[in-house]
Design a protein around this motif. Structure first.
Motif, PDB file in Angstrom:
ATOM      1  N   VAL C 119     -62.989 -27.201 -44.589  1.00 46.97           N
ATOM      2  CA  VAL C 119     -61.628 -27.546 -44.204  1.00 46.97           C
ATOM      3  C   VAL C 119     -61.464 -29.036 -44.455  1.00 46.97           C
ATOM      4  O   VAL C 119     -62.087 -29.861 -43.778  1.00 46.97           O
ATOM      5  N   VAL C 120     -60.685 -29.361 -45.463  1.00 42.31           N
ATOM      6  CA  VAL C 120     -60.434 -30.763 -45.785  1.00 42.31           C
ATOM      7  C   VAL C 120     -59.224 -31.150 -44.952  1.00 42.31           C
ATOM      8  O   VAL C 120     -58.084 -30.812 -45.283  1.00 42.31           O
ATOM      9  N   THR C 121     -59.474 -31.794 -43.834  1.00 44.75           N
ATOM     10  CA  THR C 121     -58.463 -31.883 -42.777  1.00 44.75           C
ATOM     11  C   THR C 121     -57.238 -32.670 -43.213  1.00 44.75           C
ATOM     12  O   THR C 121     -57.329 -33.689 -43.890  1.00 44.75           O
ATOM     13  N   ARG C 122     -56.111 -32.153 -42.786  1.00 46.45           N
ATOM     14  CA  ARG C 122     -54.812 -32.707 -43.162  1.00 46.45           C
ATOM     15  C   ARG C 122     -53.816 -32.348 -42.069  1.00 46.45           C
ATOM     16  O   ARG C 122     -53.943 -31.300 -41.425  1.00 46.45           O
ATOM     17  N   ALA C 123     -52.820 -33.211 -41.921  1.00 45.11           N
ATOM     18  CA  ALA C 123     -51.804 -32.982 -40.892  1.00 45.11           C
ATOM     19  C   ALA C 123     -51.058 -31.682 -41.162  1.00 45.11           C
ATOM     20  O   ALA C 123     -50.842 -31.299 -42.305  1.00 45.11           O
ATOM     21  N   LEU C 124     -50.667 -31.043 -40.075  1.00 42.87           N
ATOM     22  CA  LEU C 124     -49.952 -29.775 -40.160  1.00 42.87           C
ATOM     23  C   LEU C 124     -48.444 -30.055 -40.176  1.00 42.87           C
ATOM     24  O   LEU C 124     -47.927 -30.739 -39.297  1.00 42.87           O
ATOM     25  N   ALA C 125     -47.738 -29.523 -41.176  1.00 46.24           N
ATOM     26  CA  ALA C 125     -46.291 -29.717 -41.270  1.00 46.24           C
ATOM     27  C   ALA C 125     -45.597 -28.797 -40.264  1.00 46.24           C
ATOM     28  O   ALA C 125     -46.192 -27.816 -39.828  1.00 46.24           O
ATOM     29  N   ALA C 126     -44.316 -29.065 -39.882  1.00 44.93           N
ATOM     30  CA  ALA C 126     -43.396 -30.032 -40.410  1.00 44.93           C
ATOM     31  C   ALA C 126     -43.399 -31.303 -39.572  1.00 44.93           C
ATOM     32  O   ALA C 126     -43.799 -31.239 -38.412  1.00 44.93           O
ATOM     33  N   PRO C 127     -42.892 -32.419 -40.124  1.00 51.33           N
ATOM     34  CA  PRO C 127     -42.539 -32.571 -41.527  1.00 51.33           C
ATOM     35  C   PRO C 127     -43.784 -32.627 -42.412  1.00 51.33           C
ATOM     36  O   PRO C 127     -44.880 -32.798 -41.916  1.00 51.33           O
ATOM     37  N   TRP C 128     -43.569 -32.497 -43.718  1.00 52.91           N
ATOM     38  CA  TRP C 128     -44.712 -32.539 -44.629  1.00 52.91           C
ATOM     39  C   TRP C 128     -45.478 -33.838 -44.504  1.00 52.91           C
ATOM     40  O   TRP C 128     -44.884 -34.911 -44.375  1.00 52.91           O
ATOM     41  N   SER C 129     -46.774 -33.712 -44.559  1.00 50.06           N
ATOM     42  CA  SER C 129     -47.647 -34.872 -44.713  1.00 50.06           C
ATOM     43  C   SER C 129     -48.874 -34.349 -45.437  1.00 50.06           C
ATOM     44  O   SER C 129     -49.420 -33.313 -45.052  1.00 50.06           O
ATOM     45  N   VAL C 130     -49.284 -35.046 -46.487  1.00 49.09           N
ATOM     46  CA  VAL C 130     -50.491 -34.583 -47.185  1.00 49.09           C
ATOM     47  C   VAL C 130     -51.724 -35.315 -46.673  1.00 49.09           C
ATOM     48  O   VAL C 130     -52.826 -35.051 -47.117  1.00 49.09           O
ATOM     49  N   TRP C 131     -51.503 -36.271 -45.715  1.00 48.82           N
ATOM     50  CA  TRP C 131     -52.613 -37.120 -45.306  1.00 48.82           C
ATOM     51  C   TRP C 131     -53.377 -36.559 -44.124  1.00 48.82           C
ATOM     52  O   TRP C 131     -52.941 -35.601 -43.491  1.00 48.82           O
ATOM     53  N   THR C 132     -54.445 -37.227 -43.785  1.00 45.31           N
ATOM     54  CA  THR C 132     -55.384 -36.617 -42.850  1.00 45.31           C
ATOM     55  C   THR C 132     -55.002 -36.757 -41.381  1.00 45.31           C
ATOM     56  O   THR C 132     -54.376 -37.741 -40.980  1.00 45.31           O
ATOM     57  N   ASP C 133     -55.282 -35.796 -40.622  1.00 41.97           N
ATOM     58  CA  ASP C 133     -55.618 -35.835 -39.207  1.00 41.97           C
ATOM     59  C   ASP C 133     -56.353 -34.525 -38.935  1.00 41.97           C
ATOM     60  O   ASP C 133     -56.671 -33.805 -39.886  1.00 41.97           O
ATOM     61  N   HIS C 134     -56.642 -34.233 -37.679  1.00 44.47           N
ATOM     62  CA  HIS C 134     -57.491 -33.056 -37.411  1.00 44.47           C
ATOM     63  C   HIS C 134     -56.716 -31.859 -36.859  1.00 44.47           C
ATOM     64  O   HIS C 134     -57.309 -30.898 -36.376  1.00 44.47           O
ATOM     65  N   GLN C 135     -55.394 -31.965 -36.919  1.00 43.01           N
ATOM     66  CA  GLN C 135     -54.574 -30.936 -36.282  1.00 43.01           C
ATOM     67  C   GLN C 135     -54.823 -29.545 -36.864  1.00 43.01           C
ATOM     68  O   GLN C 135     -54.832 -28.552 -36.144  1.00 43.01           O
ATOM     69  N   ASP C 136     -55.039 -29.477 -38.174  1.00 42.21           N
ATOM     70  CA  ASP C 136     -55.224 -28.158 -38.807  1.00 42.21           C
ATOM     71  C   ASP C 136     -56.462 -27.454 -38.255  1.00 42.21           C
ATOM     72  O   ASP C 136     -56.399 -26.321 -37.789  1.00 42.21           O
ATOM     73  N   ALA C 137     -57.581 -28.175 -38.263  1.00 37.50           N
ATOM     74  CA  ALA C 137     -58.830 -27.554 -37.796  1.00 37.50           C
ATOM     75  C   ALA C 137     -58.772 -27.268 -36.295  1.00 37.50           C
ATOM     76  O   ALA C 137     -59.177 -26.190 -35.838  1.00 37.50           O
ATOM     77  N   ILE C 138     -58.240 -28.242 -35.544  1.00 37.48           N
ATOM     78  CA  ILE C 138     -58.189 -28.083 -34.085  1.00 37.48           C
ATOM     79  C   ILE C 138     -57.342 -26.862 -33.712  1.00 37.48           C
ATOM     80  O   ILE C 138     -57.654 -26.137 -32.765  1.00 37.48           O
ATOM     81  N   SER C 139     -56.276 -26.639 -34.470  1.00 38.33           N
ATOM     82  CA  SER C 139     -55.395 -25.503 -34.164  1.00 38.33           C
ATOM     83  C   SER C 139     -56.111 -24.162 -34.295  1.00 38.33           C
ATOM     84  O   SER C 139     -55.614 -23.152 -33.809  1.00 38.33           O
ATOM     85  N   GLN C 140     -57.245 -24.143 -34.983  1.00 37.31           N
ATOM     86  CA  GLN C 140     -57.959 -22.879 -35.197  1.00 37.31           C
ATOM     87  C   GLN C 140     -59.224 -22.784 -34.350  1.00 37.31           C
ATOM     88  O   GLN C 140     -60.084 -21.939 -34.604  1.00 37.31           O
ATOM     89  N   LEU C 376     -52.340 -39.945 -36.708  1.00 32.05           N
ATOM     90  CA  LEU C 376     -51.780 -38.655 -37.154  1.00 32.05           C
ATOM     91  C   LEU C 376     -51.137 -38.821 -38.538  1.00 32.05           C
ATOM     92  O   LEU C 376     -50.578 -39.865 -38.846  1.00 32.05           O
ATOM     93  N   GLY C 377     -51.222 -37.779 -39.320  1.00 30.43           N
ATOM     94  CA  GLY C 377     -50.558 -37.760 -40.632  1.00 30.43           C
ATOM     95  C   GLY C 377     -50.972 -38.907 -41.530  1.00 30.43           C
ATOM     96  O   GLY C 377     -50.163 -39.410 -42.305  1.00 30.43           O
ATOM     97  N   GLY C 378     -52.231 -39.330 -41.424  1.00 34.68           N
ATOM     98  CA  GLY C 378     -52.748 -40.360 -42.314  1.00 34.68           C
ATOM     99  C   GLY C 378     -52.465 -41.778 -41.846  1.00 34.68           C
ATOM    100  O   GLY C 378     -52.858 -42.741 -42.514  1.00 34.68           O
ATOM    101  N   ARG C 379     -51.804 -41.941 -40.691  1.00 35.75           N
ATOM    102  CA  ARG C 379     -51.598 -43.289 -40.138  1.00 35.75           C
ATOM    103  C   ARG C 379     -52.957 -43.962 -39.998  1.00 35.75           C
ATOM    104  O   ARG C 379     -53.902 -43.345 -39.499  1.00 35.75           O
ATOM    105  N   ASP C 380     -53.047 -45.213 -40.450  1.00 29.25           N
ATOM    106  CA  ASP C 380     -54.323 -45.921 -40.362  1.00 29.25           C
ATOM    107  C   ASP C 380     -54.787 -46.001 -38.907  1.00 29.25           C
ATOM    108  O   ASP C 380     -54.024 -46.420 -38.039  1.00 29.25           O
ATOM    109  N   PHE C 381     -55.997 -45.578 -38.698  1.00 28.34           N
ATOM    110  CA  PHE C 381     -56.624 -45.765 -37.387  1.00 28.34           C
ATOM    111  C   PHE C 381     -57.536 -46.975 -37.557  1.00 28.34           C
ATOM    112  O   PHE C 381     -58.509 -46.932 -38.306  1.00 28.34           O
TER     113      PHE C 381
END
Lengths: 95, 304, 413
Positions: C119-140, C376-381
């Motif tokens: 799982v190459v982690t990426r923010a879950l839309a909406a709105p669209w974002s192609v950048w990373t966070d862990h929401q996709d994996a965490i949701s599962q 979130l959504g690729g915002r620099d941490f």
């Protein structure tokens, strides 16, 4: 190792073939097929080919034998054999 | 190719005795799906892996830990019959068993033409080496007879209480548009034809599609002993034409040949009036339905 | 571009270092695991994983069957049935692709299949974002899959190999996600040492599963029929199957650690098992994160220490099963825990923060826990977020405050 026939060791729902999975489905019947050998073409003529009743039975409750036999343990009494027999060799009787 | 695979007209006792469906299963009395499935399994034979989505067939297969089917079966989710089959095919090919074991997906009409059409289209476009068998009872029977994309015009279902306003989706021709090597329609009322078409499908490599009409006594509202006759009437009236499309060419099956002559088609009314689901139908609906069927035969004629 | 450096020493003959993106590190691992079937659908930022595998297959370096499916739902459905048939399978996805698999994920775990998915982690839309966070994996997280999070490309390669070994363990038979951050790892090159094929073959023998239908043609079975609420003739009902799944995933922590030890003795690389400490030996404060959040936190440690704050980092590598006891052990000497979540359990707080609290609750040692939502959504941490968050948390602890509302860093409020 996982053995599906052993309820203790099984880890996934894996079913094995068994006749009467739903029990004796003959008890669902309200009409019972009655075989009239004297009308069955397979009895009347040794050379005759038929087995229409066997072919059409959705329940696999009729044997492909001469004469065919009906497994009343499982026959659900749909009446297809009776309707489809061109010789009127099976009649449906209320249980 | 046609000459090579032409099967002779089978008589009932030509069908093999070996059964893969066991008695005492969970299908309703007079279920055409049981009869159809029994024939299809006879044709497919032991060296087969089947995949089945949520449907009446799941019920027929029975509750854990027993099954009424003597064949390897992979149950899958509602929409994934073709994807599941694709996985089985790929695994068999990886094991060098791709030519040895037949893969067949059996899905209902909703599972095929509604929720499952994306996966089916994808698998067919990839020409996945499997048989896709749609058994069509023209509604979501397993969930209590709701409207599907295969429900015919004016049929009552629990979600079309006044009858469906649209016609049946033409799945075989959608599959034809995929350019797959073998397509057939069949009906459970002609068991030898079902058997022969599955046998024939086995001779092809790539995606094969068989669409079978299976009259449903409780869903359609007719007595259980009329299951066979109801299918015959669907065919004789031309409502459900039986044909094959082999390498892109259509061949009418003998049962449907007479329908080429409009005067030899049974009137649709003869079929509709016997079923509870059309009880509310008005003369103008019948007229429109007849016109639709006649037009459909003009459409079919283009392919012959 | 991949630079190859062959290893010369006897023990490691055939090993070599390549400069690889995280995605390609995963592709190489799948190739060397000799997977039988790959089924996947394109999605950013995962696509290069499968593109590279396609090249391997086209060039004959890999003999897997590849299914170029028409959706992620079909990708996972075909992986499931391929595995049931007896194939070692691999797939990868991101974000909405993973969400689209949701139904299939539960199906895979319920069938107890040893699948491995990146799982190459990426923010879950909406709105669209192609950048990373862990929401996709965490949701599962509640689907019954194991989930591992990686911090660098070497770890991705190593973890995919370990993942097969864990998933195919006789006492486990569960699917596993190997998660790594989109772009931050997926598209960034690093040197990765690849084991020799011999070493991989020794570590990972041929496919092991409880279900191999292709071997059962004479003894047919049906897989995944309807089960009943109660046991039938002594055979499990639905609940018994789910009980067995949970009991098994609980065991996976020990199994994972054993396999990590085996892998370490083979490769010389140890990723710390299920949790990994950094400067934790003398730490008063533990900063907790996963994947990129954790690597960012490490960068802040020298700054914090300079200011007299004795902080260390606890990386949660295995998120499912959640290694509660290992976490408690790692935190036994700290007074304070600061959690950085690149996800939100909406309506509650960050998922790691919430789970960590539940792991500590009702225990003797209960350090103060404060979570922050970041990146979130690729915002620099950023390092400054780590420092700022740690100081905020220290203030809360001092005042004995535990705010109910979530705290976000690096967001325009």
């Amino acid at each position: 190792m996982v053995d599906y026939k052993d309820p203790k060791s099984t880890i996934a729902a894996v079913q094995v073939p068994s006749e009467g999975e739903a029990g004796k489905t003959g008890s669902w019947r309200s009409f019972k097929p009655v075989f009239n050998p004297e009308k069955c073409i397979l009895i009347k003529s040794e050379k005759a080919r038929c087995h229409i009743c066997w072919m059409f039975c959705p329940e696999v409750a009729i044997t492909k034998s001469r004469p065919p036999t009906i497994n009343l343990d499982y026959c659900k009494g749909c009446g297809i054999c009776s309707t489809e027999c061109p010789h009127g060799a099976i009649t449906m009787k209320k249980e | 190719m046609m000459d090579m695979i032409e099967t002779k007209r089978l008589r009932p006792d030509d069908l093999p005795e070996q059964e893969f469906l066991l008695p005492g299963n969970r299908s309703c009395a007079g279920c055409s799906m049981s009869l159809y499935y029994r024939m299809a399994l006879k044709a497919l034979g032991k060296k087969t892996i089947i995949t089945v989505p949520a449907s009446c067939l799941t019920v027929l297969h029975g509750l854990y830990h027993k099954t009424s089917v003597k064949m390897n079966v992979v149950h899958t989710t509602f929409e994934t019959t073709a994807a599941s089959a694709s996985g089985i095919v790929a695994a068999l090919e990886a094991k060098g068993l791709g030519d040895e074991i037949t893969v067949c997906g059996f899905a209902g009409d909703g599972g095929t033409s509604d929720i499952g059409i994306q996966g089916l289209s994808g698998a067919a476009e990839r020409n996945t080496n499997f048989i896709y068998a749609c058994y069509d009872n023209e509604m979501y029977s397993n969930t209590g007879t709701q409207r599907s994309g295969q429900t015919p015009y004016m049929a009552y279902t629990t979600t079309t209480p006044h009858g469906k306003l649209e016609h049946k989706k033409n799945m075989p021709m959608i599959m034809h548009a995929h350019g797959i090597p073998y397509i057939a329609t069949s009906c459970s009322s002609y068991p030898q034809d079902v058997y022969a078409k599955f046998k024939k499908a086995k001779l092809f490599t790539g995606t094969r599609y068989i669409h079978t009409l299976i009259p449903c006594p409780p869903g359609w509202g007719f007595p259980t002993d009329q299951s066979i006759e109801m299918g015959r009437l669907a065919v004789k009236s031309g409502i459900f034409p039986l044909f094959e499309i082999i390498d892109g060419k259509m061949f009418l099956s003998p049962e449907s040949e007479r329908c080429l002559d409009p005067s030899k088609r049974l009137k649709v009314e003869e079929y509709l009036k016997l079923q509870g689901r059309f009880k509310h139908i008005q003369p103008e609906h019948i007229e429109y339905y007849q016109e639709y069927v006649d037009n459909h035969w003009n459409f079919i004629n283009q392919f012959l | 571009m991949e630079l190859k450096h062959e290893s010369n020493s006897q023990a490691t003959r055939g090993r070599h270092v390549e400069i690889l993106t995280g995605n390609h590190a995963a592709s190489h691992a799948a190739r060397m695991a000799r997977v039988d079937v790959v089924s996947a659908y394109p999605i950013t930022p995962q696509s290069p994983v499968v593109e590279k595998i396609s090249e391997f297959i086209a060039s004959g370096e890999m003999s897997a069957r590849m299914i170029r499916v028409e959706s992620e739902q079909s990708a996972m459905a075909s992986c499931i049935s391929a595995s049931i048939t007896g194939a070692r399978v691999f797939t990868a996805t991101s974000a909405n692709g993973l969400a689209y698999m949701n139904e299939q994920l539960a199906w895979a775990a319920g069938t107890r299949l040893p699948l491995v998915m990146c799982v190459v982690t990426r923010a879950l839309a909406a709105p669209w974002s192609v950048w990373t966070d862990h929401q996709d994996a965490i949701s599962q997280r509640d689907t019954g899959w194991m989930q591992v999070f990686c911090e660098d490309n070497q770890e991705i390669y190593d973890t995919v190999l370990e993942a097969y070994k864990v998933a195919e363990n006789d006492n486990i038979f569960l699917p596993i996600m190997v998660c790594f951050d989109g772009y931050i790892l997926s598209h960034t090159t690093m040197p990765v040492e690849l084991l020799s094929q011999n070493e991989v073959d020794t570590f990972l023998p041929s496919f092991n599963s409880h279900l191999k239908l292709h071997e059962k043609i004479d003894e047919p079975v049906g897989v995944n029929p309807v089960t009943l609420p109660d046991p039938r003739e002594g055979f499990p009902g639905y609940m018994e199957f789910r009980y067995r799944l949970q009991k098994t995933i609980e065991k996976a922590i020990d199994v994972f650690e054993d396999i990590e030890r085996d892998f370490a003795s083979l490769s010389g690389r140890n990723h710390g098992g299920v949790v990994r400490g950094y400067k934790m030996e003398d730490a008063d404060i533990a900063i907790v994160g996963m994947g990129s959040a954790s690597s960012q936190a490490k960068k802040a440690i020298p700054h914090l220490r300079e200011q007299g704050i004795k902080a260390g980092v606890l990386t949660i590598r295995l998120f499912r099963p959640f290694p509660k006891a290992r976490i408690r052990e790692a935190l036994k000497n700290v007074k304070q825990v600061v959690v950085f979540d690149r996800d939100v359990a909406y309506g509650l707080e960050g998922a790691i923060s919430a789970e960590l609290k539940s792991a500590l609750y009702n225990r003797k040692h209960q350090p103060h826990v404060q979570g922050f939502i970041v990146g979130l959504g690729g915002r620099d941490f950023k390092t400054e977020h780590v420092i700022h968050g740690t100081k905020m948390a220290m203030e809360y602890a001092e005042k004995n405050e535990v705010p109910d509302e979530t705290k976000w860093l690096g967001v325009d409020k």
